[in-house]
Design a protein around this motif. Structure first.
Motif, short mmCIF file in Angstrom:
data_model
loop_
_atom_site.label_atom_id
_atom_site.label_comp_id
_atom_site.label_asym_id
_atom_site.label_seq_id
_atom_site.Cartn_x
_atom_site.Cartn_y
_atom_site.Cartn_z
N VAL A 63 51.87 2.88 38.40
CA VAL A 63 52.65 1.98 37.55
C VAL A 63 51.90 0.67 37.33
O VAL A 63 51.86 0.14 36.22
N SER A 64 51.31 0.14 38.39
CA SER A 64 50.58 -1.13 38.25
C SER A 64 49.38 -0.96 37.32
O SER A 64 49.12 -1.82 36.46
N LEU A 65 48.65 0.14 37.44
CA LEU A 65 47.50 0.37 36.56
C LEU A 65 47.94 0.52 35.10
O LEU A 65 47.28 -0.02 34.20
N LEU A 66 49.05 1.23 34.88
CA LEU A 66 49.55 1.36 33.51
C LEU A 66 49.97 0.01 32.95
O LEU A 66 49.68 -0.33 31.79
N ARG A 67 50.63 -0.79 33.77
CA ARG A 67 51.07 -2.12 33.33
C ARG A 67 49.85 -3.01 33.03
O ARG A 67 49.81 -3.70 32.02
N LYS B 62 45.45 -4.52 26.97
CA LYS B 62 45.31 -4.05 25.59
C LYS B 62 46.04 -4.97 24.61
O LYS B 62 45.52 -5.26 23.53
N LYS B 63 47.21 -5.43 24.99
CA LYS B 63 48.00 -6.30 24.11
C LYS B 63 47.61 -7.77 24.24
O LYS B 63 48.20 -8.64 23.59
N ARG B 64 46.65 -8.05 25.12
CA ARG B 64 46.18 -9.41 25.37
C ARG B 64 47.33 -10.34 25.80
O ARG B 64 47.43 -11.48 25.36
N LEU B 65 48.17 -9.81 26.67
CA LEU B 65 49.30 -10.58 27.19
C LEU B 65 48.87 -11.35 28.43
O LEU B 65 47.90 -10.98 29.11
N PRO B 66 49.59 -12.39 28.77
CA PRO B 66 49.21 -13.19 29.94
C PRO B 66 49.54 -12.47 31.25
O PRO B 66 50.38 -11.58 31.30
N ASP C 82 42.90 -14.27 31.78
CA ASP C 82 43.81 -13.16 32.09
C ASP C 82 43.18 -11.82 31.73
O ASP C 82 43.37 -10.84 32.45
N ASP C 83 42.43 -11.79 30.63
CA ASP C 83 41.76 -10.56 30.23
C ASP C 83 40.80 -10.09 31.32
O ASP C 83 40.76 -8.91 31.67
N LEU D 201 41.22 -5.89 37.99
CA LEU D 201 42.24 -5.08 38.66
C LEU D 201 42.16 -3.63 38.22
O LEU D 201 42.31 -2.72 39.06
N LEU D 202 41.95 -3.39 36.94
CA LEU D 202 41.84 -2.01 36.46
C LEU D 202 40.66 -1.28 37.08
O LEU D 202 40.77 -0.11 37.46
N ILE D 203 39.54 -1.96 37.18
CA ILE D 203 38.34 -1.33 37.75
C ILE D 203 38.54 -1.02 39.23
O ILE D 203 38.39 0.12 39.67
N TRP D 204 38.88 -2.02 40.03
CA TRP D 204 38.95 -1.85 41.47
C TRP D 204 40.15 -0.99 41.90
O TRP D 204 40.01 -0.13 42.78
#
Length: 170
Positions: A38-42, A48-52, A132-133, A139-142
């Motif tokens: 769930v965290s990876l999907l979030r 992708k949406k460039r959200l903070p 943030d990006d 986080l996605l990589i690790w």
């Protein structure tokens, strides 16, 4: 005589504790996997949406770490109590050639420690990210690498190498 009776009762208690922690460890893995996925999907969606990076994202990051380290603590207790790992440690030269014994005595624990390190590195590096990006990317990589390691090191029910039930009863 007293010590023999005490030893027998201690062994019975340890067997009960071992069975309970083994069932808990087996069940808790699903919680760890769900929170991690769930965290990876979030994180991927937010990136992708460039959200903070929000307090929810920070909570998920911490939830992954806490859930995984609780699982690791149970794993350490199991490693100490397990007859499989005791055999591995006392008969290393023979046990290292036995696939299932080696898996639990060395491979599973080593890979899970590596996954724990990757989660920690990702969490710590993301704190120092300047955007943030970049934080989401780290986080996605690790966390993604940790997930791959975890998935490859779980003794799945369908695994021909070390099959274990997906759910154990308490």
């Amino acid at each position: 005589m007293f010590f023999n009776v005490f030893y027998v009762h201690l062994c019975i208690a340890m067997t009960s504790i071992y069975a309970f922690i083994l069932a808990l460890h087996s069940t808790w893995r699903w919680i760890v996997l769900i929170i991690l996925i769930v965290s990876l999907l979030r994180f991927a969606y937010q990136k992708k949406k460039r959200l903070p990076f929000t307090p929810t994202d920070n909570f998920l990051k911490k939830a992954v770490i806490i859930a995984f380290y609780m699982q690791a603590l149970m794993g350490i207790i199991l490693y100490i109590l397990s007859p499989i790992t005791q055999y591995f440690l006392t008969h290393f030269k023979t046990a290292v050639h036995l696939r299932q014994i080696r898996f639990f005595g060395m491979e599973h624990s080593s890979m899970m420690i590596l996954a724990a390190i990757f989660l920690l590195i990702g969490s710590l590096k993301s704190k120092n990210a300047d955007t943030d990006d970049r934080r989401f990317k780290i986080l996605l990589i690790w966390f993604g690498l940790a997930l791959l390691i975890v998935l490859s090191s779980i003794p799945w029910e369908f695994s021909p190498l070390t099959s274990r039930p997906s759910f154990r009863s308490f």
